[in-house]
Design a protein around this motif. Structure first.
Motif, PDB file in Angstrom:
ATOM      1  N   PRO A  41       3.407 -48.672 -55.351  1.00 46.23           N
ATOM      2  CA  PRO A  41       2.446 -49.327 -54.458  1.00 46.23           C
ATOM      3  C   PRO A  41       1.168 -49.770 -55.182  1.00 46.23           C
ATOM      4  CG  PRO A  41       3.314 -47.351 -53.428  1.00 46.23           C
ATOM      5  CD  PRO A  41       3.796 -47.346 -54.845  1.00 46.23           C
ATOM      6  N   CYS A  42       0.838 -49.123 -56.293  1.00 50.31           N
ATOM      7  CA  CYS A  42      -0.356 -49.515 -57.054  1.00 50.31           C
ATOM      8  C   CYS A  42      -0.228 -50.937 -57.585  1.00 50.31           C
ATOM      9  CB  CYS A  42      -0.610 -48.542 -58.205  1.00 50.31           C
ATOM     10  SG  CYS A  42      -1.033 -46.870 -57.659  1.00 50.31           S
ATOM     11  N   ARG A  43       0.977 -51.311 -57.978  1.00 51.44           N
ATOM     12  CA  ARG A  43       1.191 -52.680 -58.473  1.00 51.44           C
ATOM     13  C   ARG A  43       0.963 -53.701 -57.356  1.00 51.44           C
ATOM     14  NH1 ARG A  43       4.964 -49.660 -61.463  1.00 51.44           N
ATOM     15  NH2 ARG A  43       6.666 -49.923 -59.982  1.00 51.44           N
ATOM     16  N   HIS A  44       1.421 -53.376 -56.159  1.00 51.79           N
ATOM     17  CA  HIS A  44       1.202 -54.274 -55.014  1.00 51.79           C
ATOM     18  C   HIS A  44      -0.288 -54.367 -54.688  1.00 51.79           C
ATOM     19  CE1 HIS A  44       5.445 -54.654 -54.268  1.00 51.79           C
ATOM     20  NE2 HIS A  44       5.571 -53.333 -54.277  1.00 51.79           N
ATOM     21  N   ALA A  45      -0.968 -53.231 -54.721  1.00 55.14           N
ATOM     22  CA  ALA A  45      -2.409 -53.229 -54.446  1.00 55.14           C
ATOM     23  C   ALA A  45      -3.153 -54.046 -55.497  1.00 55.14           C
ATOM     24  CB  ALA A  45      -2.939 -51.797 -54.400  1.00 55.14           C
ATOM     25  N   ARG A  46      -2.756 -53.922 -56.764  1.00 50.12           N
ATOM     26  CA  ARG A  46      -3.405 -54.668 -57.849  1.00 50.12           C
ATOM     27  C   ARG A  46      -3.326 -56.168 -57.603  1.00 50.12           C
ATOM     28  NH1 ARG A  46      -0.103 -53.532 -61.904  1.00 50.12           N
ATOM     29  NH2 ARG A  46      -1.093 -51.502 -62.159  1.00 50.12           N
ATOM     30  N   VAL A  47      -2.151 -56.660 -57.243  1.00 49.02           N
ATOM     31  CA  VAL A  47      -1.957 -58.097 -56.999  1.00 49.02           C
ATOM     32  C   VAL A  47      -2.821 -58.538 -55.820  1.00 49.02           C
ATOM     33  CG1 VAL A  47      -0.278 -59.832 -56.261  1.00 49.02           C
ATOM     34  CG2 VAL A  47       0.332 -58.177 -58.027  1.00 49.02           C
ATOM     35  N   LEU A  48      -2.766 -57.792 -54.731  1.00 45.56           N
ATOM     36  CA  LEU A  48      -3.522 -58.142 -53.528  1.00 45.56           C
ATOM     37  C   LEU A  48      -5.025 -58.139 -53.798  1.00 45.56           C
ATOM     38  CD1 LEU A  48      -2.919 -57.117 -49.952  1.00 45.56           C
ATOM     39  CD2 LEU A  48      -5.129 -56.567 -50.939  1.00 45.56           C
ATOM     40  N   LEU A  49      -5.535 -57.074 -54.414  1.00 51.15           N
ATOM     41  CA  LEU A  49      -6.977 -56.948 -54.627  1.00 51.15           C
ATOM     42  C   LEU A  49      -7.495 -57.954 -55.643  1.00 51.15           C
ATOM     43  CD1 LEU A  49      -7.249 -53.056 -54.602  1.00 51.15           C
ATOM     44  CD2 LEU A  49      -7.856 -54.640 -52.751  1.00 51.15           C
ATOM     45  N   SER A  50      -6.732 -58.205 -56.690  1.00 52.30           N
ATOM     46  CA  SER A  50      -7.139 -59.208 -57.686  1.00 52.30           C
ATOM     47  C   SER A  50      -7.225 -60.592 -57.055  1.00 52.30           C
ATOM     48  CB  SER A  50      -6.157 -59.247 -58.852  1.00 52.30           C
ATOM     49  OG  SER A  50      -6.254 -58.074 -59.595  1.00 52.30           O
ATOM     50  N   ASP A  51      -6.214 -60.936 -56.280  1.00 51.03           N
ATOM     51  CA  ASP A  51      -6.203 -62.235 -55.614  1.00 51.03           C
ATOM     52  C   ASP A  51      -7.365 -62.359 -54.633  1.00 51.03           C
ATOM     53  OD1 ASP A  51      -4.852 -64.820 -54.961  1.00 51.03           O
ATOM     54  OD2 ASP A  51      -4.685 -63.849 -52.988  1.00 51.03           O
ATOM     55  N   LEU A  52      -7.600 -61.309 -53.861  1.00 52.37           N
ATOM     56  CA  LEU A  52      -8.698 -61.328 -52.896  1.00 52.37           C
ATOM     57  C   LEU A  52     -10.040 -61.509 -53.604  1.00 52.37           C
ATOM     58  CD1 LEU A  52      -9.358 -61.042 -49.876  1.00 52.37           C
ATOM     59  CD2 LEU A  52      -9.593 -58.583 -50.264  1.00 52.37           C
ATOM     60  N   ALA A  53     -10.241 -60.792 -54.707  1.00 58.11           N
ATOM     61  CA  ALA A  53     -11.491 -60.915 -55.463  1.00 58.11           C
ATOM     62  C   ALA A  53     -11.640 -62.300 -56.073  1.00 58.11           C
ATOM     63  CB  ALA A  53     -11.549 -59.837 -56.545  1.00 58.11           C
ATOM     64  N   ASP A  54     -10.558 -62.868 -56.573  1.00 61.31           N
ATOM     65  CA  ASP A  54     -10.603 -64.212 -57.156  1.00 61.31           C
ATOM     66  C   ASP A  54     -10.986 -65.272 -56.129  1.00 61.31           C
ATOM     67  OD1 ASP A  54      -9.874 -63.239 -59.639  1.00 61.31           O
ATOM     68  OD2 ASP A  54      -7.768 -63.853 -59.460  1.00 61.31           O
TER      69      ASP A  54
END
Length: 123
Positions: free
Chosen positions: A48-61
């Protein structure tokens, strides 16, 4: 604890009157920037950390005033204990002074997270 547990924290000082963020470990304080920083606390073998990383990075971008950093707790159990992190991923939203705005256990829901952060982001 619910997989989408979102806790708000309003305490900005400890009992000695220390400023917000002073209690944070140095690695977390060093990660703070202008605006809101999403500090993702992960572990090496956490899917789940990998999914969170993608979501949070995209949101921040895509969101002005929002940053994302990830800290791996695998070799740092003392950091997990100090931050009261009992599962990964856990995401802390911190303002630039280190005040915890909210915390989410599990993979955040994008819209709910953005709604909760909106009052702390530039208009």
């Amino acid at each position: 604890m619910d997989a989408q547990d979102t806790s708000r924290t309003s305490d900005t000082s400890d009992v000695t009157g220390t400023a917000a963020g002073a209690h944070l470990p140095e690695v977390v304080r060093a990660a703070l920037g202008e605006g809101v920083t999403l500090v993702q606390l992960s572990s090496t073998f956490c899917a789940p950390c990998r999914h969170a990383r993608v979501l949070l990075s995209d949101l921040a971008d895509r969101t002005e005033g929002l940053r994302h950093v990830e800290i791996d707790l695998t070799e740092r159990p003392e950091l997990a204990a100090r931050l009261r992190v009992y599962r990964t991923p856990t995401t802390l939203a911190l303002d630039e002074s280190g005040r915890e705005l909210l915390r989410v256990g599990g993979v955040p829901k994008r819209d709910a997270l953005l709604d909760a952060l909106r009052p702390h982001l530039p208009s």
